[in-house]
Design a protein around this motif. Structure first.
Motif, PDB file in Angstrom:
ATOM      1  N   VAL A  49       0.838  -1.197   0.000  1.00  0.00           N
ATOM      2  CA  VAL A  49       0.000   0.000   0.000  1.00  0.00           C
ATOM      3  C   VAL A  49       0.874   1.249   0.000  1.00  0.00           C
ATOM      4  CG1 VAL A  49      -1.623   1.369   1.402  1.00  0.00           C
ATOM      5  CG2 VAL A  49      -2.021  -1.084   1.045  1.00  0.00           C
ATOM      6  N   ARG A  50       1.877   1.248   0.848  1.00  0.00           N
ATOM      7  CA  ARG A  50       2.776   2.398   0.940  1.00  0.00           C
ATOM      8  C   ARG A  50       3.498   2.637  -0.386  1.00  0.00           C
ATOM      9  NH1 ARG A  50       7.994   3.713   2.683  1.00  0.00           N
ATOM     10  NH2 ARG A  50       8.113   5.589   3.998  1.00  0.00           N
ATOM     11  N   ALA A  51       3.927   1.565  -1.031  1.00  0.00           N
ATOM     12  CA  ALA A  51       4.650   1.698  -2.304  1.00  0.00           C
ATOM     13  C   ALA A  51       3.749   2.266  -3.397  1.00  0.00           C
ATOM     14  CB  ALA A  51       5.199   0.334  -2.717  1.00  0.00           C
ATOM     15  N   VAL A  52       2.522   1.800  -3.479  1.00  0.00           N
ATOM     16  CA  VAL A  52       1.586   2.296  -4.495  1.00  0.00           C
ATOM     17  C   VAL A  52       1.302   3.774  -4.278  1.00  0.00           C
ATOM     18  CG1 VAL A  52      -0.793   2.133  -5.348  1.00  0.00           C
ATOM     19  CG2 VAL A  52       0.530   0.052  -4.959  1.00  0.00           C
ATOM     20  N   ASP A  53       1.068   4.149  -3.027  1.00  0.00           N
ATOM     21  CA  ASP A  53       0.696   5.530  -2.723  1.00  0.00           C
ATOM     22  C   ASP A  53       1.818   6.508  -3.063  1.00  0.00           C
ATOM     23  OD1 ASP A  53      -1.273   7.271  -1.958  1.00  0.00           O
ATOM     24  OD2 ASP A  53      -0.977   7.044   0.195  1.00  0.00           O
ATOM     25  N   ARG A  54       3.061   6.060  -2.983  1.00  0.00           N
ATOM     26  CA  ARG A  54       4.200   6.947  -3.226  1.00  0.00           C
ATOM     27  C   ARG A  54       4.593   7.017  -4.709  1.00  0.00           C
ATOM     28  NH1 ARG A  54       6.600   8.212   1.650  1.00  0.00           N
ATOM     29  NH2 ARG A  54       8.544   8.883   0.668  1.00  0.00           N
ATOM     30  N   PHE A 311      -6.257   1.028   3.301  1.00  0.00           N
ATOM     31  CA  PHE A 311      -5.514   1.557   4.451  1.00  0.00           C
ATOM     32  C   PHE A 311      -5.899   0.837   5.740  1.00  0.00           C
ATOM     33  CE2 PHE A 311      -5.808   5.239   1.487  1.00  0.00           C
ATOM     34  CZ  PHE A 311      -4.466   5.333   1.197  1.00  0.00           C
ATOM     35  N   GLY A 312      -7.177   0.474   5.868  1.00  0.00           N
ATOM     36  CA  GLY A 312      -7.611  -0.231   7.080  1.00  0.00           C
ATOM     37  C   GLY A 312      -6.931  -1.573   7.233  1.00  0.00           C
ATOM     38  N   GLU A 335       3.856   3.966  12.954  1.00  0.00           N
ATOM     39  CA  GLU A 335       3.943   4.513  11.603  1.00  0.00           C
ATOM     40  C   GLU A 335       2.722   4.113  10.771  1.00  0.00           C
ATOM     41  OE1 GLU A 335       7.661   3.205  10.021  1.00  0.00           O
ATOM     42  OE2 GLU A 335       8.837   4.559  11.261  1.00  0.00           O
ATOM     43  N   HIS A 336       1.542   4.429  11.291  1.00  0.00           N
ATOM     44  CA  HIS A 336       0.312   4.116  10.553  1.00  0.00           C
ATOM     45  C   HIS A 336       0.218   4.993   9.311  1.00  0.00           C
ATOM     46  CE1 HIS A 336      -1.790   7.849  11.535  1.00  0.00           C
ATOM     47  NE2 HIS A 336      -1.298   7.748  12.765  1.00  0.00           N
ATOM     48  N   ILE A 337      -0.654   4.603   8.397  1.00  0.00           N
ATOM     49  CA  ILE A 337      -0.884   5.420   7.203  1.00  0.00           C
ATOM     50  C   ILE A 337      -2.381   5.742   7.062  1.00  0.00           C
ATOM     51  CG2 ILE A 337       1.170   4.937   5.848  1.00  0.00           C
ATOM     52  CD1 ILE A 337      -0.228   2.591   4.565  1.00  0.00           C
TER      53      ILE A 337
END
Length: 397
Positions: A49-54, A311-312, A335-337
């Motif tokens: 998720v973090r990689a896609v969002d960035r 995100f959940g 380090e939640h998103i």
């Protein structure tokens, strides 16, 4: 496991963490069928998720951040104009700069005194009642008032606009036919009045600044202001309202944690707030669209595929968080998103944290012995998670 991340019934009572857990363990980049649509990839692990969002170059916010593609009618209503959330850098960066100065951490702290004053007023109005709908009478009031003040609107109008956003977020199948479109229409009708007023008599408020600002050497056109207005009113309330109500519910369901928090509220609230953001994750998902063939988590993604970040689920990933399904108000290095990350990280996150802290301090020090007066009614939505109504009984502290 029967996976269904579209039906709002699966989100009644909170997010479907049993489905998310199974997906993270067995199929973290899962192809999900879509009635009436081509389907999408459901991304559930934190790192993915973090990689896609960035990576906006590979995963674009155009044409929309919603799972369903825009209808032909919606696509023609505003012609070439888009909401900022549905842009990529550098276009997104230019529009974000228009309002960024209002939402920096220093700017947010300049409003802290006024936000605390509003929190007192909100609790003043309910402290003697003994029973309230916590969502409508407490949690929903603060973000409605703050966005109204930011935009230079009457506070009561902020409350009415908040009611429209609830309808906009509700799944169409849970509403009378055309109700969502009608709510958007009313929002735009109100925004047109604001546009005329602020254009003729500008003041030192955010609406006036947007109207008279320039992007790439030009003023915003009317449809661009309307979309900006909808975004600010809509996004301005989501996290705060749903975190306050969903967070209080989580505290009531975990009385030992509630007592721990109250033993030193001022010192423990910052960590508790971040944990409640992780635990409740008010924004369920955001969609991106692949701009090229790529690979994600060992899965081949084709150009044009929809890629949906949950995100959940990411915030309950055991690879990132110890005992992720447990509420741990003192959780270190959280380090939640819940606010996203990357170029689209929530612009209002600093303001939201100040609103949340101010409201929790007033509510938890002036109201006590909370208990549900009826089961919460959850927002019928697979996009935003939180109670729509939550009747609670309490005693005045």
């Amino acid at each position: 496991m029967d996976i269904d991340l579209l039906s709002p019934e699966r989100f009644a009572g909170g997010q479907p963490h049993d489905q998310f857990r199974w997906l993270r363990e067995h199929d973290p980049v899962h192809w999900h069928a879509e009635p009436g649509g081509p389907g999408f990839w459901a991304v559930t692990r934190y790192e993915d998720v973090r990689a896609v969002d960035r990576d906006f170059q590979t995963f674009s916010s155009e044409p929309t951040i919603m799972i369903a593609d825009p209808t032909p009618e919606a696509g023609t209503a505003f012609g070439p104009y888009k909401m900022m959330l549905m842009m990529d850098p550098p276009e997104h960066t230019g529009f974000r700069k228009l309002i960024r100065s209002e939402f920096t951490q220093p700017a947010a702290h300049l409003r802290e005194g006024r936000i605390q004053e509003l929190a007192r007023q909100i609790v003043d109005a309910v402290a003697d009642k003994g029973e309230v709908d916590f969502v409508a009478e407490v949690a929903g009031e603060m973000p409605s008032y703050v966005i109204a003040e930011l935009m230079g609107l009457p506070l009561d109008d902020g409350r009415k606009l908040y009611e429209l956003t609830e309808t906009i977020h509700t799944a169409p199948e849970a509403l009378p036919p055309g109700a969502g479109a009608a709510a958007v229409g009313k929002m735009f009708e109100y925004a047109m009045g604001v546009l005329a007023e602020k254009r003729a008599r500008p003041t030192d408020d955010l609406a006036s600044k947007i109207i008279h600002a320039e992007v790439d050497g030009r003023r915003l056109e009317d449809p661009e202001f309307l979309l900006f207005f909808l975004l600010l009113v809509d996004a301005g309330g989501d996290t705060t309202r749903n975190l306050l109500s969903g967070g209080l519910l989580a505290l009531m369901q975990n009385p030992d944690h509630f007592r721990w928090l109250m033993e030193d509220l001022d010192a423990r609230l910052p960590a508790a707030r971040e944990e409640l953001l992780r635990y409740t994750s008010p924004v369920i998902y955001m969609r991106r669209t692949a701009t090229r063939d790529t690979e994600l988590g060992g899965t081949q993604i084709k150009k044009g595929d929809k890629v949906v970040m949950y995100f959940g689920s990411a915030n309950r990933d055991a690879a990132k968080f110890e005992a992720p399904d447990a509420l741990a108000l003192a959780r270190p290095e959280n380090e939640h998103i819940a606010f996203g990350n990357g170029p689209h990280v929530c612009l209002g996150q600093h303001l939201a944290r100040i609103e949340i802290d101010a409201m929790f301090k007033e509510v938890l020090t002036r109201m006590k012995d909370f208990e549900l007066a009826a089961e919460p009614e959850w927002l019928a939505s697979n996009f935003i998670s939180g109670p729509k109504a939550m009747p609670v009984r309490f005693r005045k502290a």
